[in-house]
Scaffold this motif. Structure first.
Motif, PDB file in Angstrom:
ATOM      1  N   ILE A 187       0.669  -1.280   0.013  1.00 28.93           N
ATOM      2  CA  ILE A 187      -0.177   0.190  -0.088  1.00 28.93           C
ATOM      3  C   ILE A 187       0.929   1.103  -0.008  1.00 28.93           C
ATOM      4  O   ILE A 187       0.336   2.332  -0.462  1.00 28.93           O
ATOM      5  CB  ILE A 187      -0.861   0.152   1.151  1.00 28.93           C
ATOM      6  CG1 ILE A 187      -2.086   1.278   1.354  1.00 28.93           C
ATOM      7  CG2 ILE A 187      -0.194  -0.003   2.561  1.00 28.93           C
ATOM      8  CD1 ILE A 187      -2.814   1.241   2.162  1.00 28.93           C
ATOM      9  N   PHE A 188       2.191   1.253   0.455  1.00 33.64           N
ATOM     10  CA  PHE A 188       2.822   2.295   0.927  1.00 33.64           C
ATOM     11  C   PHE A 188       4.046   2.561  -0.391  1.00 33.64           C
ATOM     12  O   PHE A 188       5.003   3.229  -0.065  1.00 33.64           O
ATOM     13  CB  PHE A 188       3.304   2.526   2.021  1.00 33.64           C
ATOM     14  CG  PHE A 188       2.149   2.819   2.997  1.00 33.64           C
ATOM     15  CD1 PHE A 188       1.242   3.773   2.746  1.00 33.64           C
ATOM     16  CD2 PHE A 188       1.903   2.177   4.216  1.00 33.64           C
ATOM     17  CE1 PHE A 188       0.237   4.219   3.805  1.00 33.64           C
ATOM     18  CE2 PHE A 188       1.023   2.422   5.216  1.00 33.64           C
ATOM     19  CZ  PHE A 188      -0.075   3.469   4.723  1.00 33.64           C
ATOM     20  N   ASN A 189       4.118   1.650  -1.289  1.00 38.31           N
ATOM     21  CA  ASN A 189       5.424   1.500  -2.170  1.00 38.31           C
ATOM     22  C   ASN A 189       5.356   2.559  -2.827  1.00 38.31           C
ATOM     23  O   ASN A 189       6.338   2.952  -3.085  1.00 38.31           O
ATOM     24  CB  ASN A 189       4.987   0.120  -3.019  1.00 38.31           C
ATOM     25  CG  ASN A 189       5.678  -1.254  -2.155  1.00 38.31           C
ATOM     26  OD1 ASN A 189       5.656  -1.501  -1.209  1.00 38.31           O
ATOM     27  ND2 ASN A 189       5.824  -2.073  -3.076  1.00 38.31           N
ATOM     28  N   ASN A 190       4.332   3.375  -3.349  1.00 32.08           N
ATOM     29  CA  ASN A 190       4.160   4.347  -4.096  1.00 32.08           C
ATOM     30  C   ASN A 190       4.856   5.577  -3.379  1.00 32.08           C
ATOM     31  O   ASN A 190       5.610   6.339  -3.795  1.00 32.08           O
ATOM     32  CB  ASN A 190       3.134   4.633  -4.769  1.00 32.08           C
ATOM     33  CG  ASN A 190       1.975   4.852  -3.726  1.00 32.08           C
ATOM     34  OD1 ASN A 190       1.945   4.573  -2.603  1.00 32.08           O
ATOM     35  ND2 ASN A 190       0.712   5.232  -4.212  1.00 32.08           N
ATOM     36  N   ILE A 191       4.425   5.431  -2.211  1.00 35.55           N
ATOM     37  CA  ILE A 191       5.234   6.716  -1.183  1.00 35.55           C
ATOM     38  C   ILE A 191       6.727   6.537  -0.921  1.00 35.55           C
ATOM     39  O   ILE A 191       7.380   7.439  -1.196  1.00 35.55           O
ATOM     40  CB  ILE A 191       4.585   6.586   0.223  1.00 35.55           C
ATOM     41  CG1 ILE A 191       2.986   7.212  -0.045  1.00 35.55           C
ATOM     42  CG2 ILE A 191       4.989   7.803   1.045  1.00 35.55           C
ATOM     43  CD1 ILE A 191       2.352   7.197   1.224  1.00 35.55           C
ATOM     44  N   TYR A 192       7.024   5.308  -1.003  1.00 30.65           N
ATOM     45  CA  TYR A 192       8.542   4.919  -0.767  1.00 30.65           C
ATOM     46  C   TYR A 192       9.158   5.233  -2.067  1.00 30.65           C
ATOM     47  O   TYR A 192      10.374   5.767  -1.890  1.00 30.65           O
ATOM     48  CB  TYR A 192       8.700   3.473  -0.158  1.00 30.65           C
ATOM     49  CG  TYR A 192       8.108   2.941   0.962  1.00 30.65           C
ATOM     50  CD1 TYR A 192       8.200   3.900   2.151  1.00 30.65           C
ATOM     51  CD2 TYR A 192       7.724   1.584   1.085  1.00 30.65           C
ATOM     52  CE1 TYR A 192       7.542   3.517   3.310  1.00 30.65           C
ATOM     53  CE2 TYR A 192       7.089   1.374   2.340  1.00 30.65           C
ATOM     54  CZ  TYR A 192       7.049   2.248   3.270  1.00 30.65           C
ATOM     55  OH  TYR A 192       6.677   1.885   4.561  1.00 30.65           O
ATOM     56  N   ASP A 193       8.560   5.157  -3.095  1.00 28.22           N
ATOM     57  CA  ASP A 193       9.196   5.322  -4.385  1.00 28.22           C
ATOM     58  C   ASP A 193       8.936   6.748  -5.013  1.00 28.22           C
ATOM     59  O   ASP A 193       9.591   6.837  -6.057  1.00 28.22           O
ATOM     60  CB  ASP A 193       8.654   4.362  -5.425  1.00 28.22           C
ATOM     61  CG  ASP A 193       9.103   2.733  -5.139  1.00 28.22           C
ATOM     62  OD1 ASP A 193       9.937   2.614  -4.326  1.00 28.22           O
ATOM     63  OD2 ASP A 193       8.365   1.882  -5.366  1.00 28.22           O
ATOM     64  N   ARG A 194       8.432   7.409  -4.193  1.00 23.52           N
ATOM     65  CA  ARG A 194       8.116   8.770  -4.608  1.00 23.52           C
ATOM     66  C   ARG A 194       7.235   9.051  -6.042  1.00 23.52           C
ATOM     67  O   ARG A 194       7.451   9.879  -6.752  1.00 23.52           O
ATOM     68  CB  ARG A 194       9.303   9.657  -4.565  1.00 23.52           C
ATOM     69  CG  ARG A 194      10.119   9.679  -3.460  1.00 23.52           C
ATOM     70  CD  ARG A 194      11.701  10.452  -3.537  1.00 23.52           C
ATOM     71  NE  ARG A 194      12.303  10.388  -2.509  1.00 23.52           N
ATOM     72  CZ  ARG A 194      12.307  11.102  -1.345  1.00 23.52           C
ATOM     73  NH1 ARG A 194      11.412  12.157  -1.362  1.00 23.52           N
ATOM     74  NH2 ARG A 194      13.189  11.018  -0.328  1.00 23.52           N
ATOM     75  N   PHE A 195       6.555   8.201  -6.114  1.00 21.18           N
ATOM     76  CA  PHE A 195       5.500   8.102  -7.039  1.00 21.18           C
ATOM     77  C   PHE A 195       3.727   8.621  -6.647  1.00 21.18           C
ATOM     78  O   PHE A 195       3.231   8.601  -7.427  1.00 21.18           O
ATOM     79  CB  PHE A 195       5.450   7.007  -8.107  1.00 21.18           C
ATOM     80  CG  PHE A 195       6.599   6.397  -8.619  1.00 21.18           C
ATOM     81  CD1 PHE A 195       7.567   7.620  -9.439  1.00 21.18           C
ATOM     82  CD2 PHE A 195       7.241   5.327  -8.455  1.00 21.18           C
ATOM     83  CE1 PHE A 195       8.625   7.222  -9.807  1.00 21.18           C
ATOM     84  CE2 PHE A 195       8.530   4.951  -9.186  1.00 21.18           C
ATOM     85  CZ  PHE A 195       9.150   5.908  -9.929  1.00 21.18           C
ATOM     86  N   ALA A 196       3.937   8.662  -5.236  1.00 23.42           N
ATOM     87  CA  ALA A 196       2.381   9.161  -4.911  1.00 23.42           C
ATOM     88  C   ALA A 196       2.092  10.408  -5.273  1.00 23.42           C
ATOM     89  O   ALA A 196       2.861  11.311  -4.997  1.00 23.42           O
ATOM     90  CB  ALA A 196       2.502   8.675  -3.448  1.00 23.42           C
ATOM     91  N   PRO A 197       0.705  10.570  -5.738  1.00 26.56           N
ATOM     92  CA  PRO A 197       0.254  11.986  -5.962  1.00 26.56           C
ATOM     93  C   PRO A 197       0.527  12.937  -4.774  1.00 26.56           C
ATOM     94  O   PRO A 197       0.104  12.394  -3.647  1.00 26.56           O
ATOM     95  CB  PRO A 197      -0.877  11.763  -6.433  1.00 26.56           C
ATOM     96  CG  PRO A 197      -1.330  10.370  -6.885  1.00 26.56           C
ATOM     97  CD  PRO A 197      -0.424   9.598  -5.834  1.00 26.56           C
TER      98      PRO A 197
END
Length: 235
Positions: A187-197
């Motif tokens: 669930i938080f992979n996009n935040i870790y990878d800095r891809f989250a909006p």
């Protein structure tokens, strides 16, 4: 019992949804189209293949269990399940199996603010235990927890108000708790990878870059988690 309720109990979905899925997989995948084999015998219909596939998904039965009811070999049942899942991911994935975009986040936050009074909230994060009735004896201990008493498989999900399941992590051992599931979740992979909006907001002068989830007390103290008060007092 009405036939619509019987169908929903057997297939875990509405009949209209089932018919739409059958049309989609038949149009997108040639495997489900009925045709003759090398002996000139007409093969299984698309309804037989889709029905056998959904029985495997809904009840967790092995492919060779369809031999008695469908006269379907384990190989055909296994191939039906493989091509069904592959086709649904390719066809429906871009629309349903995706993370929220910036516009999606704004809509989610606007709904929670207007209906629930929680500003900048993305949704509620929680886990549920799905009973595994046909769990093999070998895995019984791994998937059983004392407070349930029977094997379960854990589902972690976030669902929007219009029943869009935009996060689902399924398959964890039933003997572990929500924190262990969170450590395995994506669930938080996009935040870790800095891809989250970016959905920046401020609370009492403190800036936050991402929205938050409502969780229960077992979850850790992360900036993206908001827990309820254990003993709230009115003003």
């Amino acid at each position: 019992m009405p036939l619509t309720k019987v169908f929903r109990r057997r297939f875990r979905m509405l009949k209209g949804l089932f018919e739409r899925i059958v049309d989609d997989v038949t149009r997108e995948c040639s495997f489900f189209q009925q045709r003759y084999d090398t002996r000139g015998t007409l093969g299984f219909t698309l309804l037989q293949k889709c029905t056998g596939t959904l029985r495997q998904l809904a009840y967790g039965i092995p492919p060779d269990a369809l031999d008695e009811s469908f006269r379907m070999s384990a190989r055909i049942a296994r191939d039906s399940l493989h091509f069904f899942c592959k086709t649904m991911i390719q066809f429906s994935g871009p629309k349903y199996l995706r993370k929220p975009t910036r516009n999606d986040i704004l809509q989610l936050q606007a709904h929670h603010a207007s209906v629930h009074g929680f500003l900048e909230m993305l949704g509620s994060l929680d886990c549920l235990h799905w009973a595994w009735e046909n769990c093999p004896t070998t895995y019984y201990g791994q998937f059983t927890r004392g407070d349930h008493g029977h094997p379960t498989v854990i589902l972690e999900a976030v669902v929007s108000q219009d029943m869009w399941i935009w996060h689902a992590f399924f398959g964890s051992l039933g003997s572990i708790n929500d924190i262990n599931v969170l450590n395995r979740s994506l669930i938080f992979n996009n935040i870790y990878d800095r891809f989250a909006p970016d959905s920046s907001f401020q609370v009492r002068g403190t800036p936050y870059k991402y929205g938050y989830y409502l969780v229960d007390g077992i979850y850790p103290k992360y900036a993206v988690f908001v827990k309820p008060f254990s003993a709230p007092h009115g003003s």
